[in-house]
Design a protein around this motif. Structure first.
Motif, PDB file in Angstrom:
ATOM      1  N   THR A   2      42.386  61.876  44.572  1.00  0.00           N
ATOM      2  CA  THR A   2      42.358  60.165  44.130  1.00  0.00           C
ATOM      3  C   THR A   2      41.612  60.462  42.734  1.00  0.00           C
ATOM      4  OG1 THR A   2      41.950  58.144  44.114  1.00  0.00           O
ATOM      5  CG2 THR A   2      40.025  59.573  44.883  1.00  0.00           C
ATOM      6  N   SER A   4      39.018  59.843  41.406  1.00  0.00           N
ATOM      7  CA  SER A   4      37.692  59.195  41.713  1.00  0.00           C
ATOM      8  C   SER A   4      37.425  60.487  42.950  1.00  0.00           C
ATOM      9  CB  SER A   4      36.951  57.938  41.459  1.00  0.00           C
ATOM     10  OG  SER A   4      36.080  58.128  42.389  1.00  0.00           O
ATOM     11  N   TYR A   7      35.320  58.943  46.561  1.00  0.00           N
ATOM     12  CA  TYR A   7      37.008  58.137  47.675  1.00  0.00           C
ATOM     13  C   TYR A   7      38.103  59.365  47.888  1.00  0.00           C
ATOM     14  CZ  TYR A   7      39.031  55.165  44.681  1.00  0.00           C
ATOM     15  OH  TYR A   7      39.275  54.466  42.931  1.00  0.00           O
ATOM     16  N   ALA A   8      38.491  58.808  49.400  1.00  0.00           N
ATOM     17  CA  ALA A   8      39.400  59.735  49.551  1.00  0.00           C
ATOM     18  C   ALA A   8      40.938  58.511  49.352  1.00  0.00           C
ATOM     19  CB  ALA A   8      39.182  60.183  50.715  1.00  0.00           C
ATOM     20  N   TYR A   9      41.708  58.842  49.378  1.00  0.00           N
ATOM     21  CA  TYR A   9      42.660  57.896  49.147  1.00  0.00           C
ATOM     22  C   TYR A   9      43.568  57.219  50.490  1.00  0.00           C
ATOM     23  CZ  TYR A   9      47.699  56.256  48.748  1.00  0.00           C
ATOM     24  OH  TYR A   9      49.316  54.753  49.050  1.00  0.00           O
ATOM     25  N   ARG A  10      43.400  56.037  50.580  1.00  0.00           N
ATOM     26  CA  ARG A  10      43.708  55.030  52.139  1.00  0.00           C
ATOM     27  C   ARG A  10      44.782  54.387  51.911  1.00  0.00           C
ATOM     28  NH1 ARG A  10      39.350  52.019  54.526  1.00  0.00           N
ATOM     29  NH2 ARG A  10      39.853  50.806  53.008  1.00  0.00           N
ATOM     30  N   PRO A  11      45.927  54.066  52.067  1.00  0.00           N
ATOM     31  CA  PRO A  11      46.712  53.296  52.133  1.00  0.00           C
ATOM     32  C   PRO A  11      46.334  52.156  53.015  1.00  0.00           C
ATOM     33  CG  PRO A  11      47.476  54.930  53.329  1.00  0.00           C
ATOM     34  CD  PRO A  11      46.261  55.720  52.915  1.00  0.00           C
ATOM     35  N   ALA A 180      39.051  48.627  44.427  1.00  0.00           N
ATOM     36  CA  ALA A 180      40.075  49.512  44.317  1.00  0.00           C
ATOM     37  C   ALA A 180      40.624  48.857  45.829  1.00  0.00           C
ATOM     38  CB  ALA A 180      39.364  50.616  44.151  1.00  0.00           C
ATOM     39  N   ASP A 181      39.971  48.054  46.352  1.00  0.00           N
ATOM     40  CA  ASP A 181      41.171  47.929  47.945  1.00  0.00           C
ATOM     41  C   ASP A 181      40.492  46.637  47.918  1.00  0.00           C
ATOM     42  OD1 ASP A 181      41.708  48.479  50.239  1.00  0.00           O
ATOM     43  OD2 ASP A 181      41.704  50.239  50.052  1.00  0.00           O
TER      44      ASP A 181
END
Length: 292
Positions: A2, A4, A7-11, A180-181
């Motif tokens: 990602t 950043s 943190y990891a990408y999580r749809p 972001a979420d």
């Protein structure tokens, strides 16, 4: 990877299914920004031309309307509705406007660390200066309120590259800067993790009322539209959502806007699909559900 490294990408559709207490689809938290803008220092302007003046009397006094008048309208509105409140607090407010802190404590508000004042941003500090500012702010809030903050919102949502590490070492558990979420997500930090709790730029009154110039009716509709879509999202995927409503007393606390804020919050709070909560309530419930 990602954008950043923290943190990891999580749809969101891949998140484990869960609901909030009472079967609610949306956890809603209201955030009042209780801030101090020192005279002669930069701050949010209502008039850009005046911002270049020295002293900038127009913008300073407009912001100062918040602690003098607007916040007291928010106390009445939120108290009447029985809405839990999480307040981001500049620690200098404890000395500049102590009555605000006393009233918030009387009403059971949660306090979130928000720097010392709203004109000093963390990105321009040395590591030692940032460490001192964070601890000074948290210590002063704890001594004034009897409550050491579990959460943090940076002034202007600004951080340095080391901010999450400093906050984690200072005992902060959740952070609101990373928008972001629609659900909490873990942020890597030295010594462990912080939980990012959804805050909102899209629903922030500085964006909607100051920059987009929404009318009161449009502001009310924007809040309702956000809530109703999140309800549909939660029902469609079986995954709860979080809705943040950030308020500034010199904006949302203006007399001509109060009826619209009240109507929107009443609509949201009276829905069976909402769980009205503080930031800490959401973090604790999310962890207890094992929803991560």
């Amino acid at each position: 990877m990602t954008g950043s490294p923290r943190y990891a990408y999580r749809p969101i559709v891949d998140h484990p299914k869960f609901r909030w207490p009472g079967g609610a689809g949306v956890a809603v938290w209201v955030i009042t920004n209780v801030e101090h803008y020192p005279f002669g220092h930069p701050g949010i302007p209502v008039n850009e031309r005046s911002a270049a003046a020295d002293p900038d009397v127009l913008n300073h006094s407009w912001r100062d309307y918040g602690p003098r008048v607007g916040m007291w309208r928010l106390f009445d509105c939120l108290g009447e509705l029985g809405v839990p409140v999480s307040a981001t607090l500049n620690s200098e407010v404890c000395d500049e406007y102590p009555q605000l802190v006393e009233e918030g404590c009387r009403r059971g508000w949660e306090w979130i660390g928000h720097g010392t004042n709203n004109s000093v941003r963390l990105s321009g500090l040395t590591e030692d200066e940032e460490h001192e500012l964070v601890h000074t702010a948290l210590d002063r809030i704890a001594s004034a309120t009897g409550q050491r903050p579990m959460g943090w919102l940076g002034p202007g949502l600004v951080e340095s590259h080391r901010t999450p590490d400093i906050l984690r070492a200072a005992g902060i558990e959740y952070l609101c800067d990373w928008v972001a979420d629609d659900l909490p997500f873990p942020l890597a930090a030295e010594g462990g993790e912080l939980l990012c709790l959804p805050y909102s730029i899209e629903l922030n009154d500085t964006e909607l009322l100051l920059r987009q110039h929404l009318t009161g009716e449009q502001y009310r509709q924007r809040l309702v539209d956000q809530f109703e879509q999140l309800c549909r999202d939660a029902d469609a995927h079986g995954i709860g959502r979080v809705m943040a409503i950030p308020l500034h007393p010199f904006l949302a606390g203006q007399a001509h806007r109060m009826r619209y804020l009240h109507d929107a919050l009443n609509h949201i709070a009276s829905s069976n699909a909402s769980w009205m909560a503080s930031g800490t309530d959401i973090v604790e419930q999310y962890r207890a559900l094992g929803a991560m």
